[in-house]
Design an enzyme around this catalytic site. Structure first.
Site, PDB file in Angstrom:
ATOM      1  N   ASP A 219     -10.311  -4.287  -5.121  1.00  0.00           N
ATOM      2  CA  ASP A 219      -9.474  -3.232  -4.489  1.00  0.00           C
ATOM      3  C   ASP A 219     -10.218  -2.211  -4.860  1.00  0.00           C
ATOM      4  O   ASP A 219     -10.027  -1.678  -5.785  1.00  0.00           O
ATOM      5  CB  ASP A 219      -7.880  -2.947  -4.589  1.00  0.00           C
ATOM      6  CG  ASP A 219      -7.428  -2.909  -3.209  1.00  0.00           C
ATOM      7  OD1 ASP A 219      -8.043  -1.720  -3.014  1.00  0.00           O
ATOM      8  OD2 ASP A 219      -6.175  -2.891  -4.176  1.00  0.00           O
TER       9      ASP A 219
ATOM     10  N   HIS B 144      -8.501  -5.346  -0.749  1.00  0.00           N
ATOM     11  CA  HIS B 144      -7.277  -4.714   0.006  1.00  0.00           C
ATOM     12  C   HIS B 144      -5.888  -5.418  -0.082  1.00  0.00           C
ATOM     13  O   HIS B 144      -4.665  -4.935  -0.434  1.00  0.00           O
ATOM     14  CB  HIS B 144      -7.078  -3.200  -0.077  1.00  0.00           C
ATOM     15  CG  HIS B 144      -6.151  -2.396   0.171  1.00  0.00           C
ATOM     16  ND1 HIS B 144      -5.229  -1.821  -0.814  1.00  0.00           N
ATOM     17  CD2 HIS B 144      -5.809  -1.737   1.497  1.00  0.00           C
ATOM     18  CE1 HIS B 144      -4.507  -1.021  -0.978  1.00  0.00           C
ATOM     19  NE2 HIS B 144      -4.049  -1.041   0.735  1.00  0.00           N
TER      20      HIS B 144
ATOM     21  N   SER C 173       0.288  -0.967   0.058  1.00  0.00           N
ATOM     22  CA  SER C 173      -0.165  -0.007   0.088  1.00  0.00           C
ATOM     23  C   SER C 173       1.131   1.412   0.430  1.00  0.00           C
ATOM     24  O   SER C 173       1.939   1.282  -0.827  1.00  0.00           O
ATOM     25  CB  SER C 173      -1.033  -0.339   1.322  1.00  0.00           C
ATOM     26  OG  SER C 173      -2.191   0.881   1.023  1.00  0.00           O
TER      27      SER C 173
END
Length: 377
Positions: free
Chosen positions: A318, A348, A198
């Site tokens: 996601d 995610h 991320s």
């Protein structure tokens, strides 16, 4: 490369909303304490501990210690299937900016040959421990020395909780720490890889861009490398936020949005995530938000300069970071060795929030990719 249909609606890696300038000014309140814990089944004592102010590292360290036994009993695939015999070490070291940084390593058993060093960059609000413990142990059991650190202001490292005054400084902190790691005797002459999840994906990309010859490969898991235009604040609000960031940078001005339902596909794993009690889940601090926006814009403008061997992993469903941005990165990067894997239906948190078989497959894809690039060294 696997080709899948992408969802038509995605959210940005940073949950911006569109408040009016007046509303933004009226919400300029920095919380003095963590919100009351909602974890089910905790004693009143642990609830009180989990609800205390976590602005500074000493309190976060006390909370983590208080929950150490609880964490050992959690029902999650990563914890239940973690390989035995992994050698772990935790330590603190002071960096060149004078900040005390929490560091951790996971090493294979003594009789297992170390193939390479893998350095981890965690996501926004997260830590280098908790869920990553299980991921690191699986990778270490396959013959890799795994290293991680908490960023200043996150986890157990010094700094105001959730505060990123300079994304460039944060990247430099990572480069400094992992440069020292890569000089350790046990990994000095071995291949070196960096894994970013991320926001950590943006950090890993910027680290590679700053030192393009320092890594034998970059692994990106749902990387934060582009914010969708439709998710940005209006020009008027962005102008106000930018001005305010210069006078009240630490204020928690960006409205909070609970992203747990968008990160963890399985509700049971979502509940377990709540036990990472030192994660940052308050409204984003103003300067932090502006730095994240600036960082993604900078990364997006330099994708063609990414030259290291590249593995990009993303969930097709996601809605926190955009899988289309990963497709764009794959197409634009100048890397001659690059792989994109999209996991149909996944959210995610593909390292920790999916059904067990998907988590297992993602980990195996990482290990297989590493093995292929280490076998030719």
């Amino acid at each position: 490369m696997e080709t899948l249909r992408f969802p038509s609606h995605t959210l940005s890696p940073f949950p911006f909303t569109h408040p009016s300038p007046k509303h933004t000014l009226n919400t300029a309140v920095s919380l003095s304490a963590k919100k009351k814990s909602t974890i089910e089944g905790l004693s009143e004592e642990l609830k009180a501990i989990a609800s205390q102010n976590l602005d500074f590292a000493p309190s976060r360290r006390r909370v983590r210690e208080a929950f150490s036994e609880v964490h050992q009993q959690l029902d999650h695939f990563l914890f239940k299937t973690a390989p035995a015999g992994i050698r772990t070490a935790e330590w603190y070291e002071r960096n060149s900016r004078g900040l005390e940084i929490f560091c951790k390593s996971w090493m294979p058993e003594p009789n297992v040959l170390i193939k390479a060093a893998l350095c981890f960059c965690h996501g926004y609000g997260s830590t280098c421990t908790f869920f990553f413990e299980g991921v690191a142990k699986r990778i270490a059991a396959s013959g890799y020395a795994v290293y991680a650190m908490d960023y200043p202001g996150f986890g157990l490292s010094e700094g105001l909780h959730g505060y990123i005054p300079s994304f460039e400084d944060l990247v430099d902190d990572i480069i400094e720490h992992y440069r020292k790691i890569n000089e350790r005797p046990e990994v000095r002459d071995l291949p070196r890889f960096i894994l970013g999840q991320s926001m950590g994906g943006a950090i890993a990309l910027k680290a590679q861009l700053k030192e393009p010859n320092n890594w034998d490969g970059v692994i990106l898991v749902a990387p934060m490398c582009k914010i969708s235009d439709e998710m940005l604040p209006t020009a008027a609000v962005l102008k106000v936020l930018n001005l305010l960031s210069k006078v009240m940078p630490k204020a928690k001005l960006f409205p909070n949005r609970d992203l747990s339902e968008l990160t963890f596909r399985e509700p049971g794993k979502r509940k377990v995530a709540g036990y990472n009690v030192i994660s940052y889940d308050d409204p984003t601090r103003l300067k932090t938000g502006m730095e994240l926006l600036s960082a993604t814009q900078d990364v997006e403008s330099q994708l063609q300069k990414v030259s290291a061997p590249l593995l990009i992993l993303h969930g097709a469903a996601d809605k926190v970071t955009d899988p289309l941005a990963s497709q764009f990165l794959y197409e634009k990067a100048s890397s001659k060795d690059k792989t994109l894997k999209i996991y149909e239906g996944s959210y995610h948190g593909i390292l920790e929030g999916e059904p067990d078989d998907t988590i297992f497959a993602v980990h195996n894809d990482i290990i297989s990719w590493l093995d292929c690039r280490c076998s030719v060294k």
